[in-house]
Motif scaffolding. Structure first.
Motif, PDB file in Angstrom:
ATOM      1  N   HIS A  83       0.821  -1.066  -0.084  1.00  0.00           N
ATOM      2  CA  HIS A  83       0.031  -0.036  -0.088  1.00  0.00           C
ATOM      3  C   HIS A  83       0.962   1.209  -0.002  1.00  0.00           C
ATOM      4  N   VAL A  87       0.964   4.728  -2.431  1.00  0.00           N
ATOM      5  CA  VAL A  87       0.904   6.050  -2.038  1.00  0.00           C
ATOM      6  C   VAL A  87       2.085   6.761  -2.587  1.00  0.00           C
ATOM      7  N   LYS A  88       3.443   5.877  -2.670  1.00  0.00           N
ATOM      8  CA  LYS A  88       4.422   7.067  -2.926  1.00  0.00           C
ATOM      9  C   LYS A  88       4.079   7.469  -4.415  1.00  0.00           C
ATOM     10  N   ARG A  90       1.406   8.005  -5.709  1.00  0.00           N
ATOM     11  CA  ARG A  90       0.385   9.124  -5.988  1.00  0.00           C
ATOM     12  C   ARG A  90       1.338  10.379  -5.433  1.00  0.00           C
ATOM     13  N   ARG A  91       2.216  10.438  -4.351  1.00  0.00           N
ATOM     14  CA  ARG A  91       2.633  11.511  -3.751  1.00  0.00           C
ATOM     15  C   ARG A  91       4.051  11.516  -3.483  1.00  0.00           C
TER      16      ARG A  91
END
Ligand code: ZN
Length: 114
Positions: A83, A87-88, A90-91
């Motif tokens: 997960h 996340v990395k 996306r951000r």
């Protein structure tokens, strides 16, 4: 009245089919697929058809390919992503730091540390 009409009684379309049309199936080709669980699947398709590059294994549902040594599941399988990895994607790290700082600040406020 004409006599000796040998085709009397014969109707158009009543001639029997030629034996080769009747008894020989359309030409076929056998194609064999392997999935990565080593399940072998033989399918038979029309000889003039192009074999599909992949075939779903009827036993386990994984995609199967015609190369036994290189079944498609191994080649195309994406590495497992956590997960956090998503996340990395996306951000950016900077955004992550900002979010973390924000969250920590909020936490400290709640604890009255200010
Ligand atoms: Zn399988």
């Amino acid at each position: 009245m004409p006599s000796g009409n040998v085709i009397r009684g014969a109707r158009v379309g009543s001639a029997p089919m030629r034996p080769d049309e009747r008894h020989q199936p359309a030409p076929r080709q056998d194609v064999t697929y392997w999935c990565r669980n080593d399940h072998r699947t033989d399918i038979r398709i029309a000889a003039d058809a192009t074999a599909p590059p992949l075939w779903d294994c009827p036993r386990c549902g994984l995609p199967a390919g015609p190369d036994a040594q290189n079944p498609p599941g191994r080649v195309r399988a994406e590495p497992y992503k956590s997960h956090l990895a998503y996340v990395k994607e996306r951000r950016t790290a900077e955004e992550g730091e900002a979010l973390l700082a924000e969250a920590l600040a909020a936490l400290r406020r709640r604890r009255g540390e200010s």
